[in-house]
Design an enzyme around this catalytic site. Structure first.
Site, PDB file in Angstrom:
ATOM      1  N   LYS A   1       5.084  -4.231  -6.487  1.00  0.00           N
ATOM      2  CA  LYS A   1       6.586  -4.474  -5.870  1.00  0.00           C
ATOM      3  C   LYS A   1       7.264  -4.256  -5.127  1.00  0.00           C
ATOM      4  O   LYS A   1       8.685  -4.617  -4.389  1.00  0.00           O
ATOM      5  CB  LYS A   1       6.548  -2.683  -7.028  1.00  0.00           C
ATOM      6  CG  LYS A   1       7.742  -2.121  -7.399  1.00  0.00           C
ATOM      7  CD  LYS A   1       8.640  -3.617  -9.037  1.00  0.00           C
ATOM      8  CE  LYS A   1       9.787  -3.195  -9.144  1.00  0.00           C
ATOM      9  NZ  LYS A   1      10.383  -4.296  -9.431  1.00  0.00           N
TER      10      LYS A   1
ATOM     11  N   ARG B   1       3.418   0.048  -4.978  1.00  0.00           N
ATOM     12  CA  ARG B   1       3.305  -1.228  -3.879  1.00  0.00           C
ATOM     13  C   ARG B   1       1.951  -1.194  -4.275  1.00  0.00           C
ATOM     14  O   ARG B   1       1.126  -2.087  -2.660  1.00  0.00           O
ATOM     15  CB  ARG B   1       3.091   0.210  -3.240  1.00  0.00           C
ATOM     16  CG  ARG B   1       4.276   1.088  -2.872  1.00  0.00           C
ATOM     17  CD  ARG B   1       4.397   1.909  -1.844  1.00  0.00           C
ATOM     18  NE  ARG B   1       4.744   1.717   0.216  1.00  0.00           N
ATOM     19  CZ  ARG B   1       5.659   1.317   0.428  1.00  0.00           C
ATOM     20  NH1 ARG B   1       6.846   1.968  -0.253  1.00  0.00           N
ATOM     21  NH2 ARG B   1       6.054   1.131   1.713  1.00  0.00           N
TER      22      ARG B   1
ATOM     23  N   GLU C   1       4.657 -15.120 -12.893  1.00  0.00           N
ATOM     24  CA  GLU C   1       4.044 -13.439 -12.431  1.00  0.00           C
ATOM     25  C   GLU C   1       3.638 -12.985 -13.249  1.00  0.00           C
ATOM     26  O   GLU C   1       2.355 -12.027 -13.117  1.00  0.00           O
ATOM     27  CB  GLU C   1       5.106 -13.207 -11.723  1.00  0.00           C
ATOM     28  CG  GLU C   1       5.889 -12.183 -12.666  1.00  0.00           C
ATOM     29  CD  GLU C   1       7.193 -11.524 -11.254  1.00  0.00           C
ATOM     30  OE1 GLU C   1       7.048 -11.484 -10.235  1.00  0.00           O
ATOM     31  OE2 GLU C   1       8.720 -11.861 -11.513  1.00  0.00           O
TER      32      GLU C   1
ATOM     33  N   TRP D   1      -2.940  -2.484  -1.851  1.00  0.00           N
ATOM     34  CA  TRP D   1      -2.802  -3.867  -2.096  1.00  0.00           C
ATOM     35  C   TRP D   1      -3.181  -4.779  -0.790  1.00  0.00           C
ATOM     36  O   TRP D   1      -2.921  -4.720  -0.118  1.00  0.00           O
ATOM     37  CB  TRP D   1      -0.718  -3.839  -2.018  1.00  0.00           C
ATOM     38  CG  TRP D   1      -0.669  -5.548  -2.046  1.00  0.00           C
ATOM     39  CD1 TRP D   1      -0.543  -6.148  -3.549  1.00  0.00           C
ATOM     40  CD2 TRP D   1      -0.176  -6.588  -1.368  1.00  0.00           C
ATOM     41  NE1 TRP D   1      -0.379  -7.293  -3.784  1.00  0.00           N
ATOM     42  CE2 TRP D   1      -0.365  -7.776  -2.188  1.00  0.00           C
ATOM     43  CE3 TRP D   1      -0.698  -6.956   0.384  1.00  0.00           C
ATOM     44  CZ2 TRP D   1      -0.555  -9.485  -1.213  1.00  0.00           C
ATOM     45  CZ3 TRP D   1      -0.055  -8.088   0.599  1.00  0.00           C
ATOM     46  CH2 TRP D   1       0.082  -9.025  -0.752  1.00  0.00           C
TER      47      TRP D   1
ATOM     48  N   CYS E   1       0.689  -0.595   0.288  1.00  0.00           N
ATOM     49  CA  CYS E   1      -0.334   0.163   0.015  1.00  0.00           C
ATOM     50  C   CYS E   1       0.743   1.228   0.540  1.00  0.00           C
ATOM     51  O   CYS E   1       2.098   1.298  -0.015  1.00  0.00           O
ATOM     52  CB  CYS E   1      -1.183  -0.026   1.183  1.00  0.00           C
ATOM     53  SG  CYS E   1      -1.560  -1.171   1.636  1.00  0.00           S
TER      54      CYS E   1
ATOM     55  N   GLU F   1      14.182 -18.399 -12.005  1.00  0.00           N
ATOM     56  CA  GLU F   1      14.038 -16.899 -12.269  1.00  0.00           C
ATOM     57  C   GLU F   1      13.411 -17.506 -13.267  1.00  0.00           C
ATOM     58  O   GLU F   1      12.101 -16.195 -13.237  1.00  0.00           O
ATOM     59  CB  GLU F   1      15.847 -16.141 -11.845  1.00  0.00           C
ATOM     60  CG  GLU F   1      15.180 -14.709 -13.330  1.00  0.00           C
ATOM     61  CD  GLU F   1      14.347 -13.666 -11.584  1.00  0.00           C
ATOM     62  OE1 GLU F   1      13.929 -14.387 -10.568  1.00  0.00           O
ATOM     63  OE2 GLU F   1      13.505 -12.350 -12.544  1.00  0.00           O
TER      64      GLU F   1
ATOM     65  N   HIS G   1      14.607 -37.523 -10.743  1.00  0.00           N
ATOM     66  CA  HIS G   1      13.381 -37.617  -9.190  1.00  0.00           C
ATOM     67  C   HIS G   1      11.986 -37.200  -8.902  1.00  0.00           C
ATOM     68  O   HIS G   1      11.492 -37.092  -8.532  1.00  0.00           O
ATOM     69  CB  HIS G   1      14.204 -36.641  -8.063  1.00  0.00           C
ATOM     70  CG  HIS G   1      16.155 -37.091  -8.000  1.00  0.00           C
ATOM     71  ND1 HIS G   1      16.216 -38.354  -8.412  1.00  0.00           N
ATOM     72  CD2 HIS G   1      17.353 -36.996  -9.041  1.00  0.00           C
ATOM     73  CE1 HIS G   1      17.691 -38.785  -8.344  1.00  0.00           C
ATOM     74  NE2 HIS G   1      17.931 -37.979  -8.740  1.00  0.00           N
TER      75      HIS G   1
ATOM     76  N   LYS H   1       9.494 -15.756 -13.268  1.00  0.00           N
ATOM     77  CA  LYS H   1       8.859 -14.561 -14.195  1.00  0.00           C
ATOM     78  C   LYS H   1       7.957 -14.967 -15.205  1.00  0.00           C
ATOM     79  O   LYS H   1       6.688 -13.867 -15.476  1.00  0.00           O
ATOM     80  CB  LYS H   1      10.487 -13.951 -15.076  1.00  0.00           C
ATOM     81  CG  LYS H   1      10.475 -12.737 -15.353  1.00  0.00           C
ATOM     82  CD  LYS H   1      11.866 -12.230 -14.178  1.00  0.00           C
ATOM     83  CE  LYS H   1      10.400 -12.067 -13.120  1.00  0.00           C
ATOM     84  NZ  LYS H   1      12.141 -11.316 -12.177  1.00  0.00           N
TER      85      LYS H   1
ATOM     86  N   ASN I   1      -0.664   2.220   5.750  1.00  0.00           N
ATOM     87  CA  ASN I   1      -0.005   1.019   4.944  1.00  0.00           C
ATOM     88  C   ASN I   1       0.559  -0.122   6.381  1.00  0.00           C
ATOM     89  O   ASN I   1       1.308   0.531   7.008  1.00  0.00           O
ATOM     90  CB  ASN I   1       1.205   1.473   4.551  1.00  0.00           C
ATOM     91  CG  ASN I   1       2.425   0.318   4.016  1.00  0.00           C
ATOM     92  OD1 ASN I   1       2.399  -0.925   3.552  1.00  0.00           O
ATOM     93  ND2 ASN I   1       2.771   1.343   4.557  1.00  0.00           N
ATOM     94  N   GLY I   2       0.316  -1.767   6.252  1.00  0.00           N
ATOM     95  CA  GLY I   2       1.170  -2.747   7.444  1.00  0.00           C
ATOM     96  C   GLY I   2      -0.359  -3.262   7.044  1.00  0.00           C
ATOM     97  O   GLY I   2      -1.911  -3.193   6.866  1.00  0.00           O
TER      98      GLY I   2
HETATM   99  C1  F6R Z   1       9.756 -10.630  -8.911  1.00  0.00           C
HETATM  100  C2  F6R Z   1      10.065 -10.043  -7.934  1.00  0.00           C
HETATM  101  C3  F6R Z   1       9.573  -9.697  -6.627  1.00  0.00           C
HETATM  102  C4  F6R Z   1      10.726  -9.494  -5.807  1.00  0.00           C
HETATM  103  C5  F6R Z   1      10.797  -9.768  -3.969  1.00  0.00           C
HETATM  104  C6  F6R Z   1      11.887  -9.148  -3.690  1.00  0.00           C
HETATM  105  O1  F6R Z   1       9.549 -10.682 -10.034  1.00  0.00           O
HETATM  106  O2  F6R Z   1      10.439  -8.686  -8.281  1.00  0.00           O
HETATM  107  O3  F6R Z   1      10.147 -11.701  -6.175  1.00  0.00           O
HETATM  108  O4  F6R Z   1      11.951  -9.624  -6.321  1.00  0.00           O
HETATM  109  O5  F6R Z   1       9.400  -9.584  -3.644  1.00  0.00           O
HETATM  110  O6  F6R Z   1      11.762  -7.460  -3.251  1.00  0.00           O
HETATM  111  P1  F6R Z   1      12.474  -6.751  -3.456  1.00  0.00           P
HETATM  112  O7  F6R Z   1      14.249  -6.915  -3.734  1.00  0.00           O
HETATM  113  O8  F6R Z   1      12.641  -5.376  -3.336  1.00  0.00           O
HETATM  114  O9  F6R Z   1      13.483  -7.516  -2.026  1.00  0.00           O
END
Ligand code: F6R
Length: 606
Positions: A601, A27, A486, A74, A2, A479, A502, A483, A98-99
């Protein structure tokens, strides 16, 4: 998660509140809302979904008022519907939060018994009624908030305004970041400095437990005990940041294409390229004496840390313990004195990473963080900061921040290896050269995206996609899968190539694309064997490699031809095709690439 903003303006604030919220949409974007004090009364407008829905509503139902707060959500408690959207309010008080208020249930029960009516499923509403209750008992707004704060448990950042008080806003911070912005005859509040960048570059960060009384002439800050405190004024670099997509369709595309530049920038901060040496900042400890490193992070940043583990163990010969931050501290790992703990985070605000940092700090570890936002909480609570110079990353899926994290960790591995005598001058020069050639290789890769568009067409039909890799390509497989899932919502999993037999091999049939990350390094032959196991079961192999495709020894559905680079630098290079595969698949499928569903984010809840 948020984002919250607040403005005590000299004119109407609704438009500026929305502008600030736009910068905070990273956020969360489940709903948005603003509230102002209009002729002494609190008024609000809220809308479900993205900020643009709120903007549309404000066109037909504008809000005036020089004092206001805003929120982009969020969802944690309560579905993402308008009723649960912030600001929450009574006739007396309006709150953005926020929180998480952990004890909201007991507060709600207590306040309901006192006659308060709750209208939402949120935890935040407990704060609104708690403050209102104190005011109804006769306390003034400041005293009412002070009493209410003493009753709240959990992590929160709050912005509060009051009916009948045009020149008053209260801010409080416990566990979630909050910045106060200083203008001329105007004051601001925001979850971060970027939100306030259009208005001011003069910022004060509230510290843990602080709360502040804002008026147009300035702010008075109090610590948890209620003692008046001074916090430094900082000139925020964020004010110069322009947040636009350039000529790209999405922020994610722009950020993928910025990689040659931001990687160069980051490497230049840690390397003397002309001399072929690392030029590492002092970390306040003797690197030569480091015998054990712990690494912790979440999501993509964790995968960067996992690549770092391979590098540090192989090149610096130091054992590395790594875990996702959301689990690390629950194992209660014994951490001996003199250890080094490394935290990796783009935002520098991730709640689990921060909690693990505090655990390691309390266990006497030296704390080093690799962060992109230098003013973040993780940066501020670290003994030393190794910044990634990626610039603001707006796309929710991390791309350039990941490769910049890898850049810093690669330099760190060389610096550690050199300090411990595991890397001699010749090898140092060889590894530094390998890194300095990367931006050129990545630029070459980014010149041809046609093949990814073709691949996207095929992948979009898949229900499941597997990614395989060995050694440093294993974290890249993880990764790649993250990617893809998501942003395209296609189910994808990454596996260590050797683990396939396995269990996961049972999933393979002609409908399952298997993306194999396999540079022609000392592990290539082994990965080829795993590829053949897939081919024998009819799996569709997409090989990402610098090797000649004939060396695969089996039929390939596609081959992404990679430039030849040093094995050490390969993880940075191979990150690019996995980003492009995910990006083009998501674009082809028409998903919201920059703001995928259910994500945010900055993840400031545990
Ligand atoms: C995926 C992504 C997330 C962040 C994770 C950690 O594309 O961006 O998996 O890597 O939420 O976020 P930070 O790096 O801000 O601690």
């Amino acid at each position: 998660m948020c984002g919250i903003v607040g403005i005590l303006g000299s004119g109407p604030v609704a438009t500026d509140l929305v502008d600030a919220l736009r910068r905070l949409e990273y956020r969360g974007y489940d709903s948005a809302g603003i509230a102002t004090v209009e002729n002494g009364h609190l008024q609000r407008r809220r809308a479900e979904g993205k900020l643009r829905n709120l903007e549309t509503r404000l066109l037909t139902e504008p809000l005036s008022g020089r004092t206001g707060i805003g929120h982009t959500r969020w969802a944690t408690h309560g579905r993402p519907v308008e009723r649960n959207a912030h600001p929450h309010m009574t006739a007396l008080v309006s709150v953005v939060h926020n929180g998480i208020i952990e004890n909201y249930r007991e507060l709600k029960a207590e306040l309901t018994a006192l006659g308060h009516t709750f209208e939402t499923e949120t935890d935040t509403e407990a704060v609104v009624h708690l403050v209102s209750d104190e005011m109804q008992k006769g306390l003034g707004p400041i005293e009412a908030v002070r009493v209410a704060l003493g009753r709240l448990r959990g992590a929160f950042a709050l912005g509060i305004i009051f009916a009948g008080h045009d020149d008053l806003m209260i801010a409080a911070r416990q566990g979630s970041p909050l910045a106060i912005g200083h203008g001329t005859g105007e004051m601001y509040l925001g979850s971060d400095a970027i939100a306030l960048a259009p208005f001011t570059d003069t910022i004060t960060y509230l510290e843990e437990g602080d709360w502040a009384v804002l008026r147009r002439r300035g702010a008075e800050i109090f610590d948890k005990s209620g003692t008046r405190v001074e916090r430094p004024l900082i000139k925020a670099v964020a004010s110069s940041l322009l947040v636009d997509k350039g000529n790209h369709r999405h922020f994610m595309a722009k950020e993928i294409h910025e990689q040659p530049e931001v990687i160069s920038h980051t490497l230049a901060n840690y390397l003397d390229m002309a001399a072929g040496t690392v030029n590492f900042p002092a970390l306040g400890l003797d690197l030569g004496g480091v015998t054990r490193v712990t690494v912790s992070a979440c999501g993509t940043a964790y995968y960067a840390g996992l690549v770092g583990k391979y590098w540090i163990e192989r090149y610096a010969r130091v054992p590395v313990e790594i875990d996702v931050a959301s689990e690390f501290r629950y194992r209660e790992p014994p951490l001996g004195p003199g250890g080094l703990s490394v935290f990796v985070s783009q935002s520098g605000e991730t709640a689990d990473t921060l909690a693990t940092l505090r655990y390691c700090k309390a266990s006497g570890q030296r704390i080093v963080s690799v962060v992109n936002v230098r003013t973040s909480t993780i940066a501020r609570e670290s003994d030393a900061v190794l910044p990634t110079l990626a610039g603001p990353e707006i796309g929710v899926a991390s791309t350039k921040a990941f490769t910049c994290q890898l850049s810093v960790l690669a330099c760190f591995a060389i610096a550690l290896g050199r300090a411990r005598g595991a890397i001699g001058p010749e090898q140092e020069e060889e590894l530094v050269k390998a890194l300095t050639e990367l931006p050129r290789h990545i630029s070459t890769l980014l010149r041809n995206e046609d093949e990814y568009e073709r691949l996207a067409h095929e992948l979009s039909k898949a229900r499941d996609v597997l990614y395989l890799g060995r050694g440093t390509s294993y974290p890249l497989a993880l990764e790649g899968a993250l990617k893809l899932k998501e942003i395209s919502y296609i189910h994808a999993e990454g596996y260590a190539a050797g683990e396939l037999k396995h269990g996961p091999i049972a999933l393979i049939d002609e409908n399952v694309p298997v993306i194999v990350v396999a540079p022609e390094d000392d592990l290539f032959e082994k990965t080829v064997s795993n590829m053949q196991e897939v081919a024998a079961r009819g799996g569709q192999i997409i090989l990402i490699s610098d090797a000649d495709p004939s060396k695969a020894g089996c039929k390939l559905a596609a081959h992404i031809r990679m430039p030849k680079a040093h094995q050490f630098a390969n993880p940075l290079l191979y990150a690019v095709p996995i980003q492009l595969i995910a990006y083009h698949t998501a674009v082809f499928m028409g998903t919201d690439v920059d703001q995928p569903r259910n994500l945010a984010k900055s993840v400031t809840v545990e």
